[in-house]
Motif scaffolding. Structure first.
Motif, short mmCIF file in Angstrom:
data_model
loop_
_atom_site.label_atom_id
_atom_site.label_comp_id
_atom_site.label_asym_id
_atom_site.label_seq_id
_atom_site.Cartn_x
_atom_site.Cartn_y
_atom_site.Cartn_z
N MET A 46 24.76 46.66 12.32
CA MET A 46 24.85 45.24 12.61
C MET A 46 24.80 44.42 11.31
O MET A 46 25.47 43.40 11.21
CB MET A 46 23.72 44.86 13.56
N LYS A 47 24.01 44.92 10.35
CA LYS A 47 23.90 44.21 9.08
C LYS A 47 25.25 44.18 8.36
O LYS A 47 25.64 43.16 7.80
CB LYS A 47 22.84 44.88 8.20
N LYS A 48 25.97 45.32 8.39
CA LYS A 48 27.30 45.37 7.78
C LYS A 48 28.26 44.40 8.46
O LYS A 48 29.06 43.74 7.81
CB LYS A 48 27.89 46.78 7.87
N PHE A 49 28.19 44.33 9.77
CA PHE A 49 29.06 43.45 10.54
C PHE A 49 28.84 42.00 10.14
O PHE A 49 29.79 41.25 9.89
CB PHE A 49 28.82 43.64 12.04
N ILE A 50 27.58 41.60 10.06
CA ILE A 50 27.24 40.21 9.70
C ILE A 50 27.64 39.92 8.26
O ILE A 50 28.23 38.87 7.97
CB ILE A 50 25.75 39.93 9.95
N ARG A 92 29.95 41.40 6.44
CA ARG A 92 31.42 41.32 6.32
C ARG A 92 31.96 40.07 6.99
O ARG A 92 32.95 39.50 6.54
CB ARG A 92 32.06 42.57 6.92
N SER A 93 31.35 39.66 8.08
CA SER A 93 31.79 38.42 8.74
C SER A 93 31.63 37.23 7.81
O SER A 93 32.54 36.40 7.68
CB SER A 93 30.98 38.17 10.01
N ILE A 94 30.49 37.15 7.15
CA ILE A 94 30.24 36.04 6.23
C ILE A 94 31.21 36.10 5.05
O ILE A 94 31.78 35.07 4.67
CB ILE A 94 28.77 36.06 5.76
N LEU A 95 31.43 37.30 4.50
CA LEU A 95 32.39 37.43 3.41
C LEU A 95 33.79 37.03 3.86
O LEU A 95 34.53 36.38 3.12
CB LEU A 95 32.39 38.86 2.86
N GLY A 96 34.16 37.42 5.07
CA GLY A 96 35.47 37.06 5.61
C GLY A 96 35.62 35.57 5.81
O GLY A 96 36.68 35.00 5.55
N ILE A 97 34.54 34.93 6.26
CA ILE A 97 34.58 33.47 6.43
C ILE A 97 34.79 32.79 5.08
O ILE A 97 35.63 31.89 4.95
CB ILE A 97 33.28 32.98 7.10
N PHE A 98 34.07 33.23 4.06
CA PHE A 98 34.24 32.65 2.73
C PHE A 98 35.63 32.93 2.17
O PHE A 98 36.26 32.06 1.57
CB PHE A 98 33.16 33.14 1.77
N GLY A 111 40.29 35.63 8.08
CA GLY A 111 39.46 36.27 7.06
C GLY A 111 38.33 37.05 7.68
O GLY A 111 38.01 38.17 7.25
N CYS A 112 37.73 36.49 8.72
CA CYS A 112 36.62 37.16 9.39
C CYS A 112 37.07 38.46 10.04
O CYS A 112 36.50 39.52 9.81
CB CYS A 112 36.00 36.22 10.42
N PHE A 113 38.11 38.41 10.87
CA PHE A 113 38.45 39.65 11.57
C PHE A 113 39.19 40.65 10.70
O PHE A 113 39.17 41.84 10.97
CB PHE A 113 39.14 39.42 12.92
N PHE A 114 39.82 40.20 9.61
CA PHE A 114 40.44 41.17 8.71
C PHE A 114 39.41 41.85 7.80
O PHE A 114 39.71 42.88 7.20
CB PHE A 114 41.54 40.52 7.86
N THR A 115 38.21 41.30 7.68
CA THR A 115 37.17 41.99 6.91
C THR A 115 36.24 42.80 7.81
O THR A 115 35.59 43.73 7.35
CB THR A 115 36.32 41.00 6.09
N VAL A 116 36.16 42.46 9.09
CA VAL A 116 35.27 43.17 10.01
C VAL A 116 35.95 44.40 10.61
O VAL A 116 35.32 45.45 10.75
CB VAL A 116 34.77 42.21 11.12
N THR A 117 37.23 44.29 10.96
CA THR A 117 37.88 45.40 11.67
C THR A 117 37.99 46.70 10.87
O THR A 117 38.06 47.76 11.48
CB THR A 117 39.28 44.97 12.17
#
Length: 135
Positions: A1-5, A7-13, A50-56
């Motif tokens: 879950m930590k990785k998901f969060i 990566r989500s934040i990195l994708g948002i940025f 950005g979010c889903f391309f870094t999380v998937t």
């Protein structure tokens, strides 16, 4: 879950950064005034992409799945999310011809990137195996 969060934040940025770059390109290409609603809608689109391309890519870290399963899940997830988003925002006109053209471009791009990553990691594994044989 930590990785998901994370990566989500990195994708948002990353998405927000791309939105700023795209806005500057539009502004400095001669547009004197930007539409606030279009800017907001497109910025959110970049952020979600950005979010889903870094999380998937987390699919590829799941060792319980084979490569073809990881690839299929990643492709299906990214395709559905991207096309729903891009059709909703208006990046792709809601016409059959446009959807088919952008679909072909998307598949070609996906295949190119997948092949490049596959060959890169295959070469890395080959070098690691050669190094292990010299030990």
């Amino acid at each position: 879950m930590k990785k998901f969060i994370t990566r989500s934040i990195l994708g948002i940025f990353y998405g927000a950064f791309l939105a700023v770059i795209a806005t500057n390109i539009v502004y400095f290409s001669g547009t004197e005034m930007l539409d606030g609603g279009a800017f907001f809608k497109n910025s959110l689109g970049f952020i979600f992409c950005g979010c889903f391309f870094t999380v998937t890519p987390l699919y590829f870290e799941n060792e319980n799945l084979q490569l073809w399963q990881q690839t299929a899940l990643h492709f299906i997830t990214v395709t559905i999310l991207y096309f729903v988003l891009s059709l909703g925002i208006g990046w792709i006109p809601f016409e059959l011809k446009s959807i088919l053209i952008f679909g072909a471009i998307f598949i070609a791009g996906y295949a190119t990137f997948w092949t490049a990553f596959y060959l890169y990691y295959k070469n890395k594994v080959k070098k690691l195996n050669e190094d292990l044989q010299h030990i």
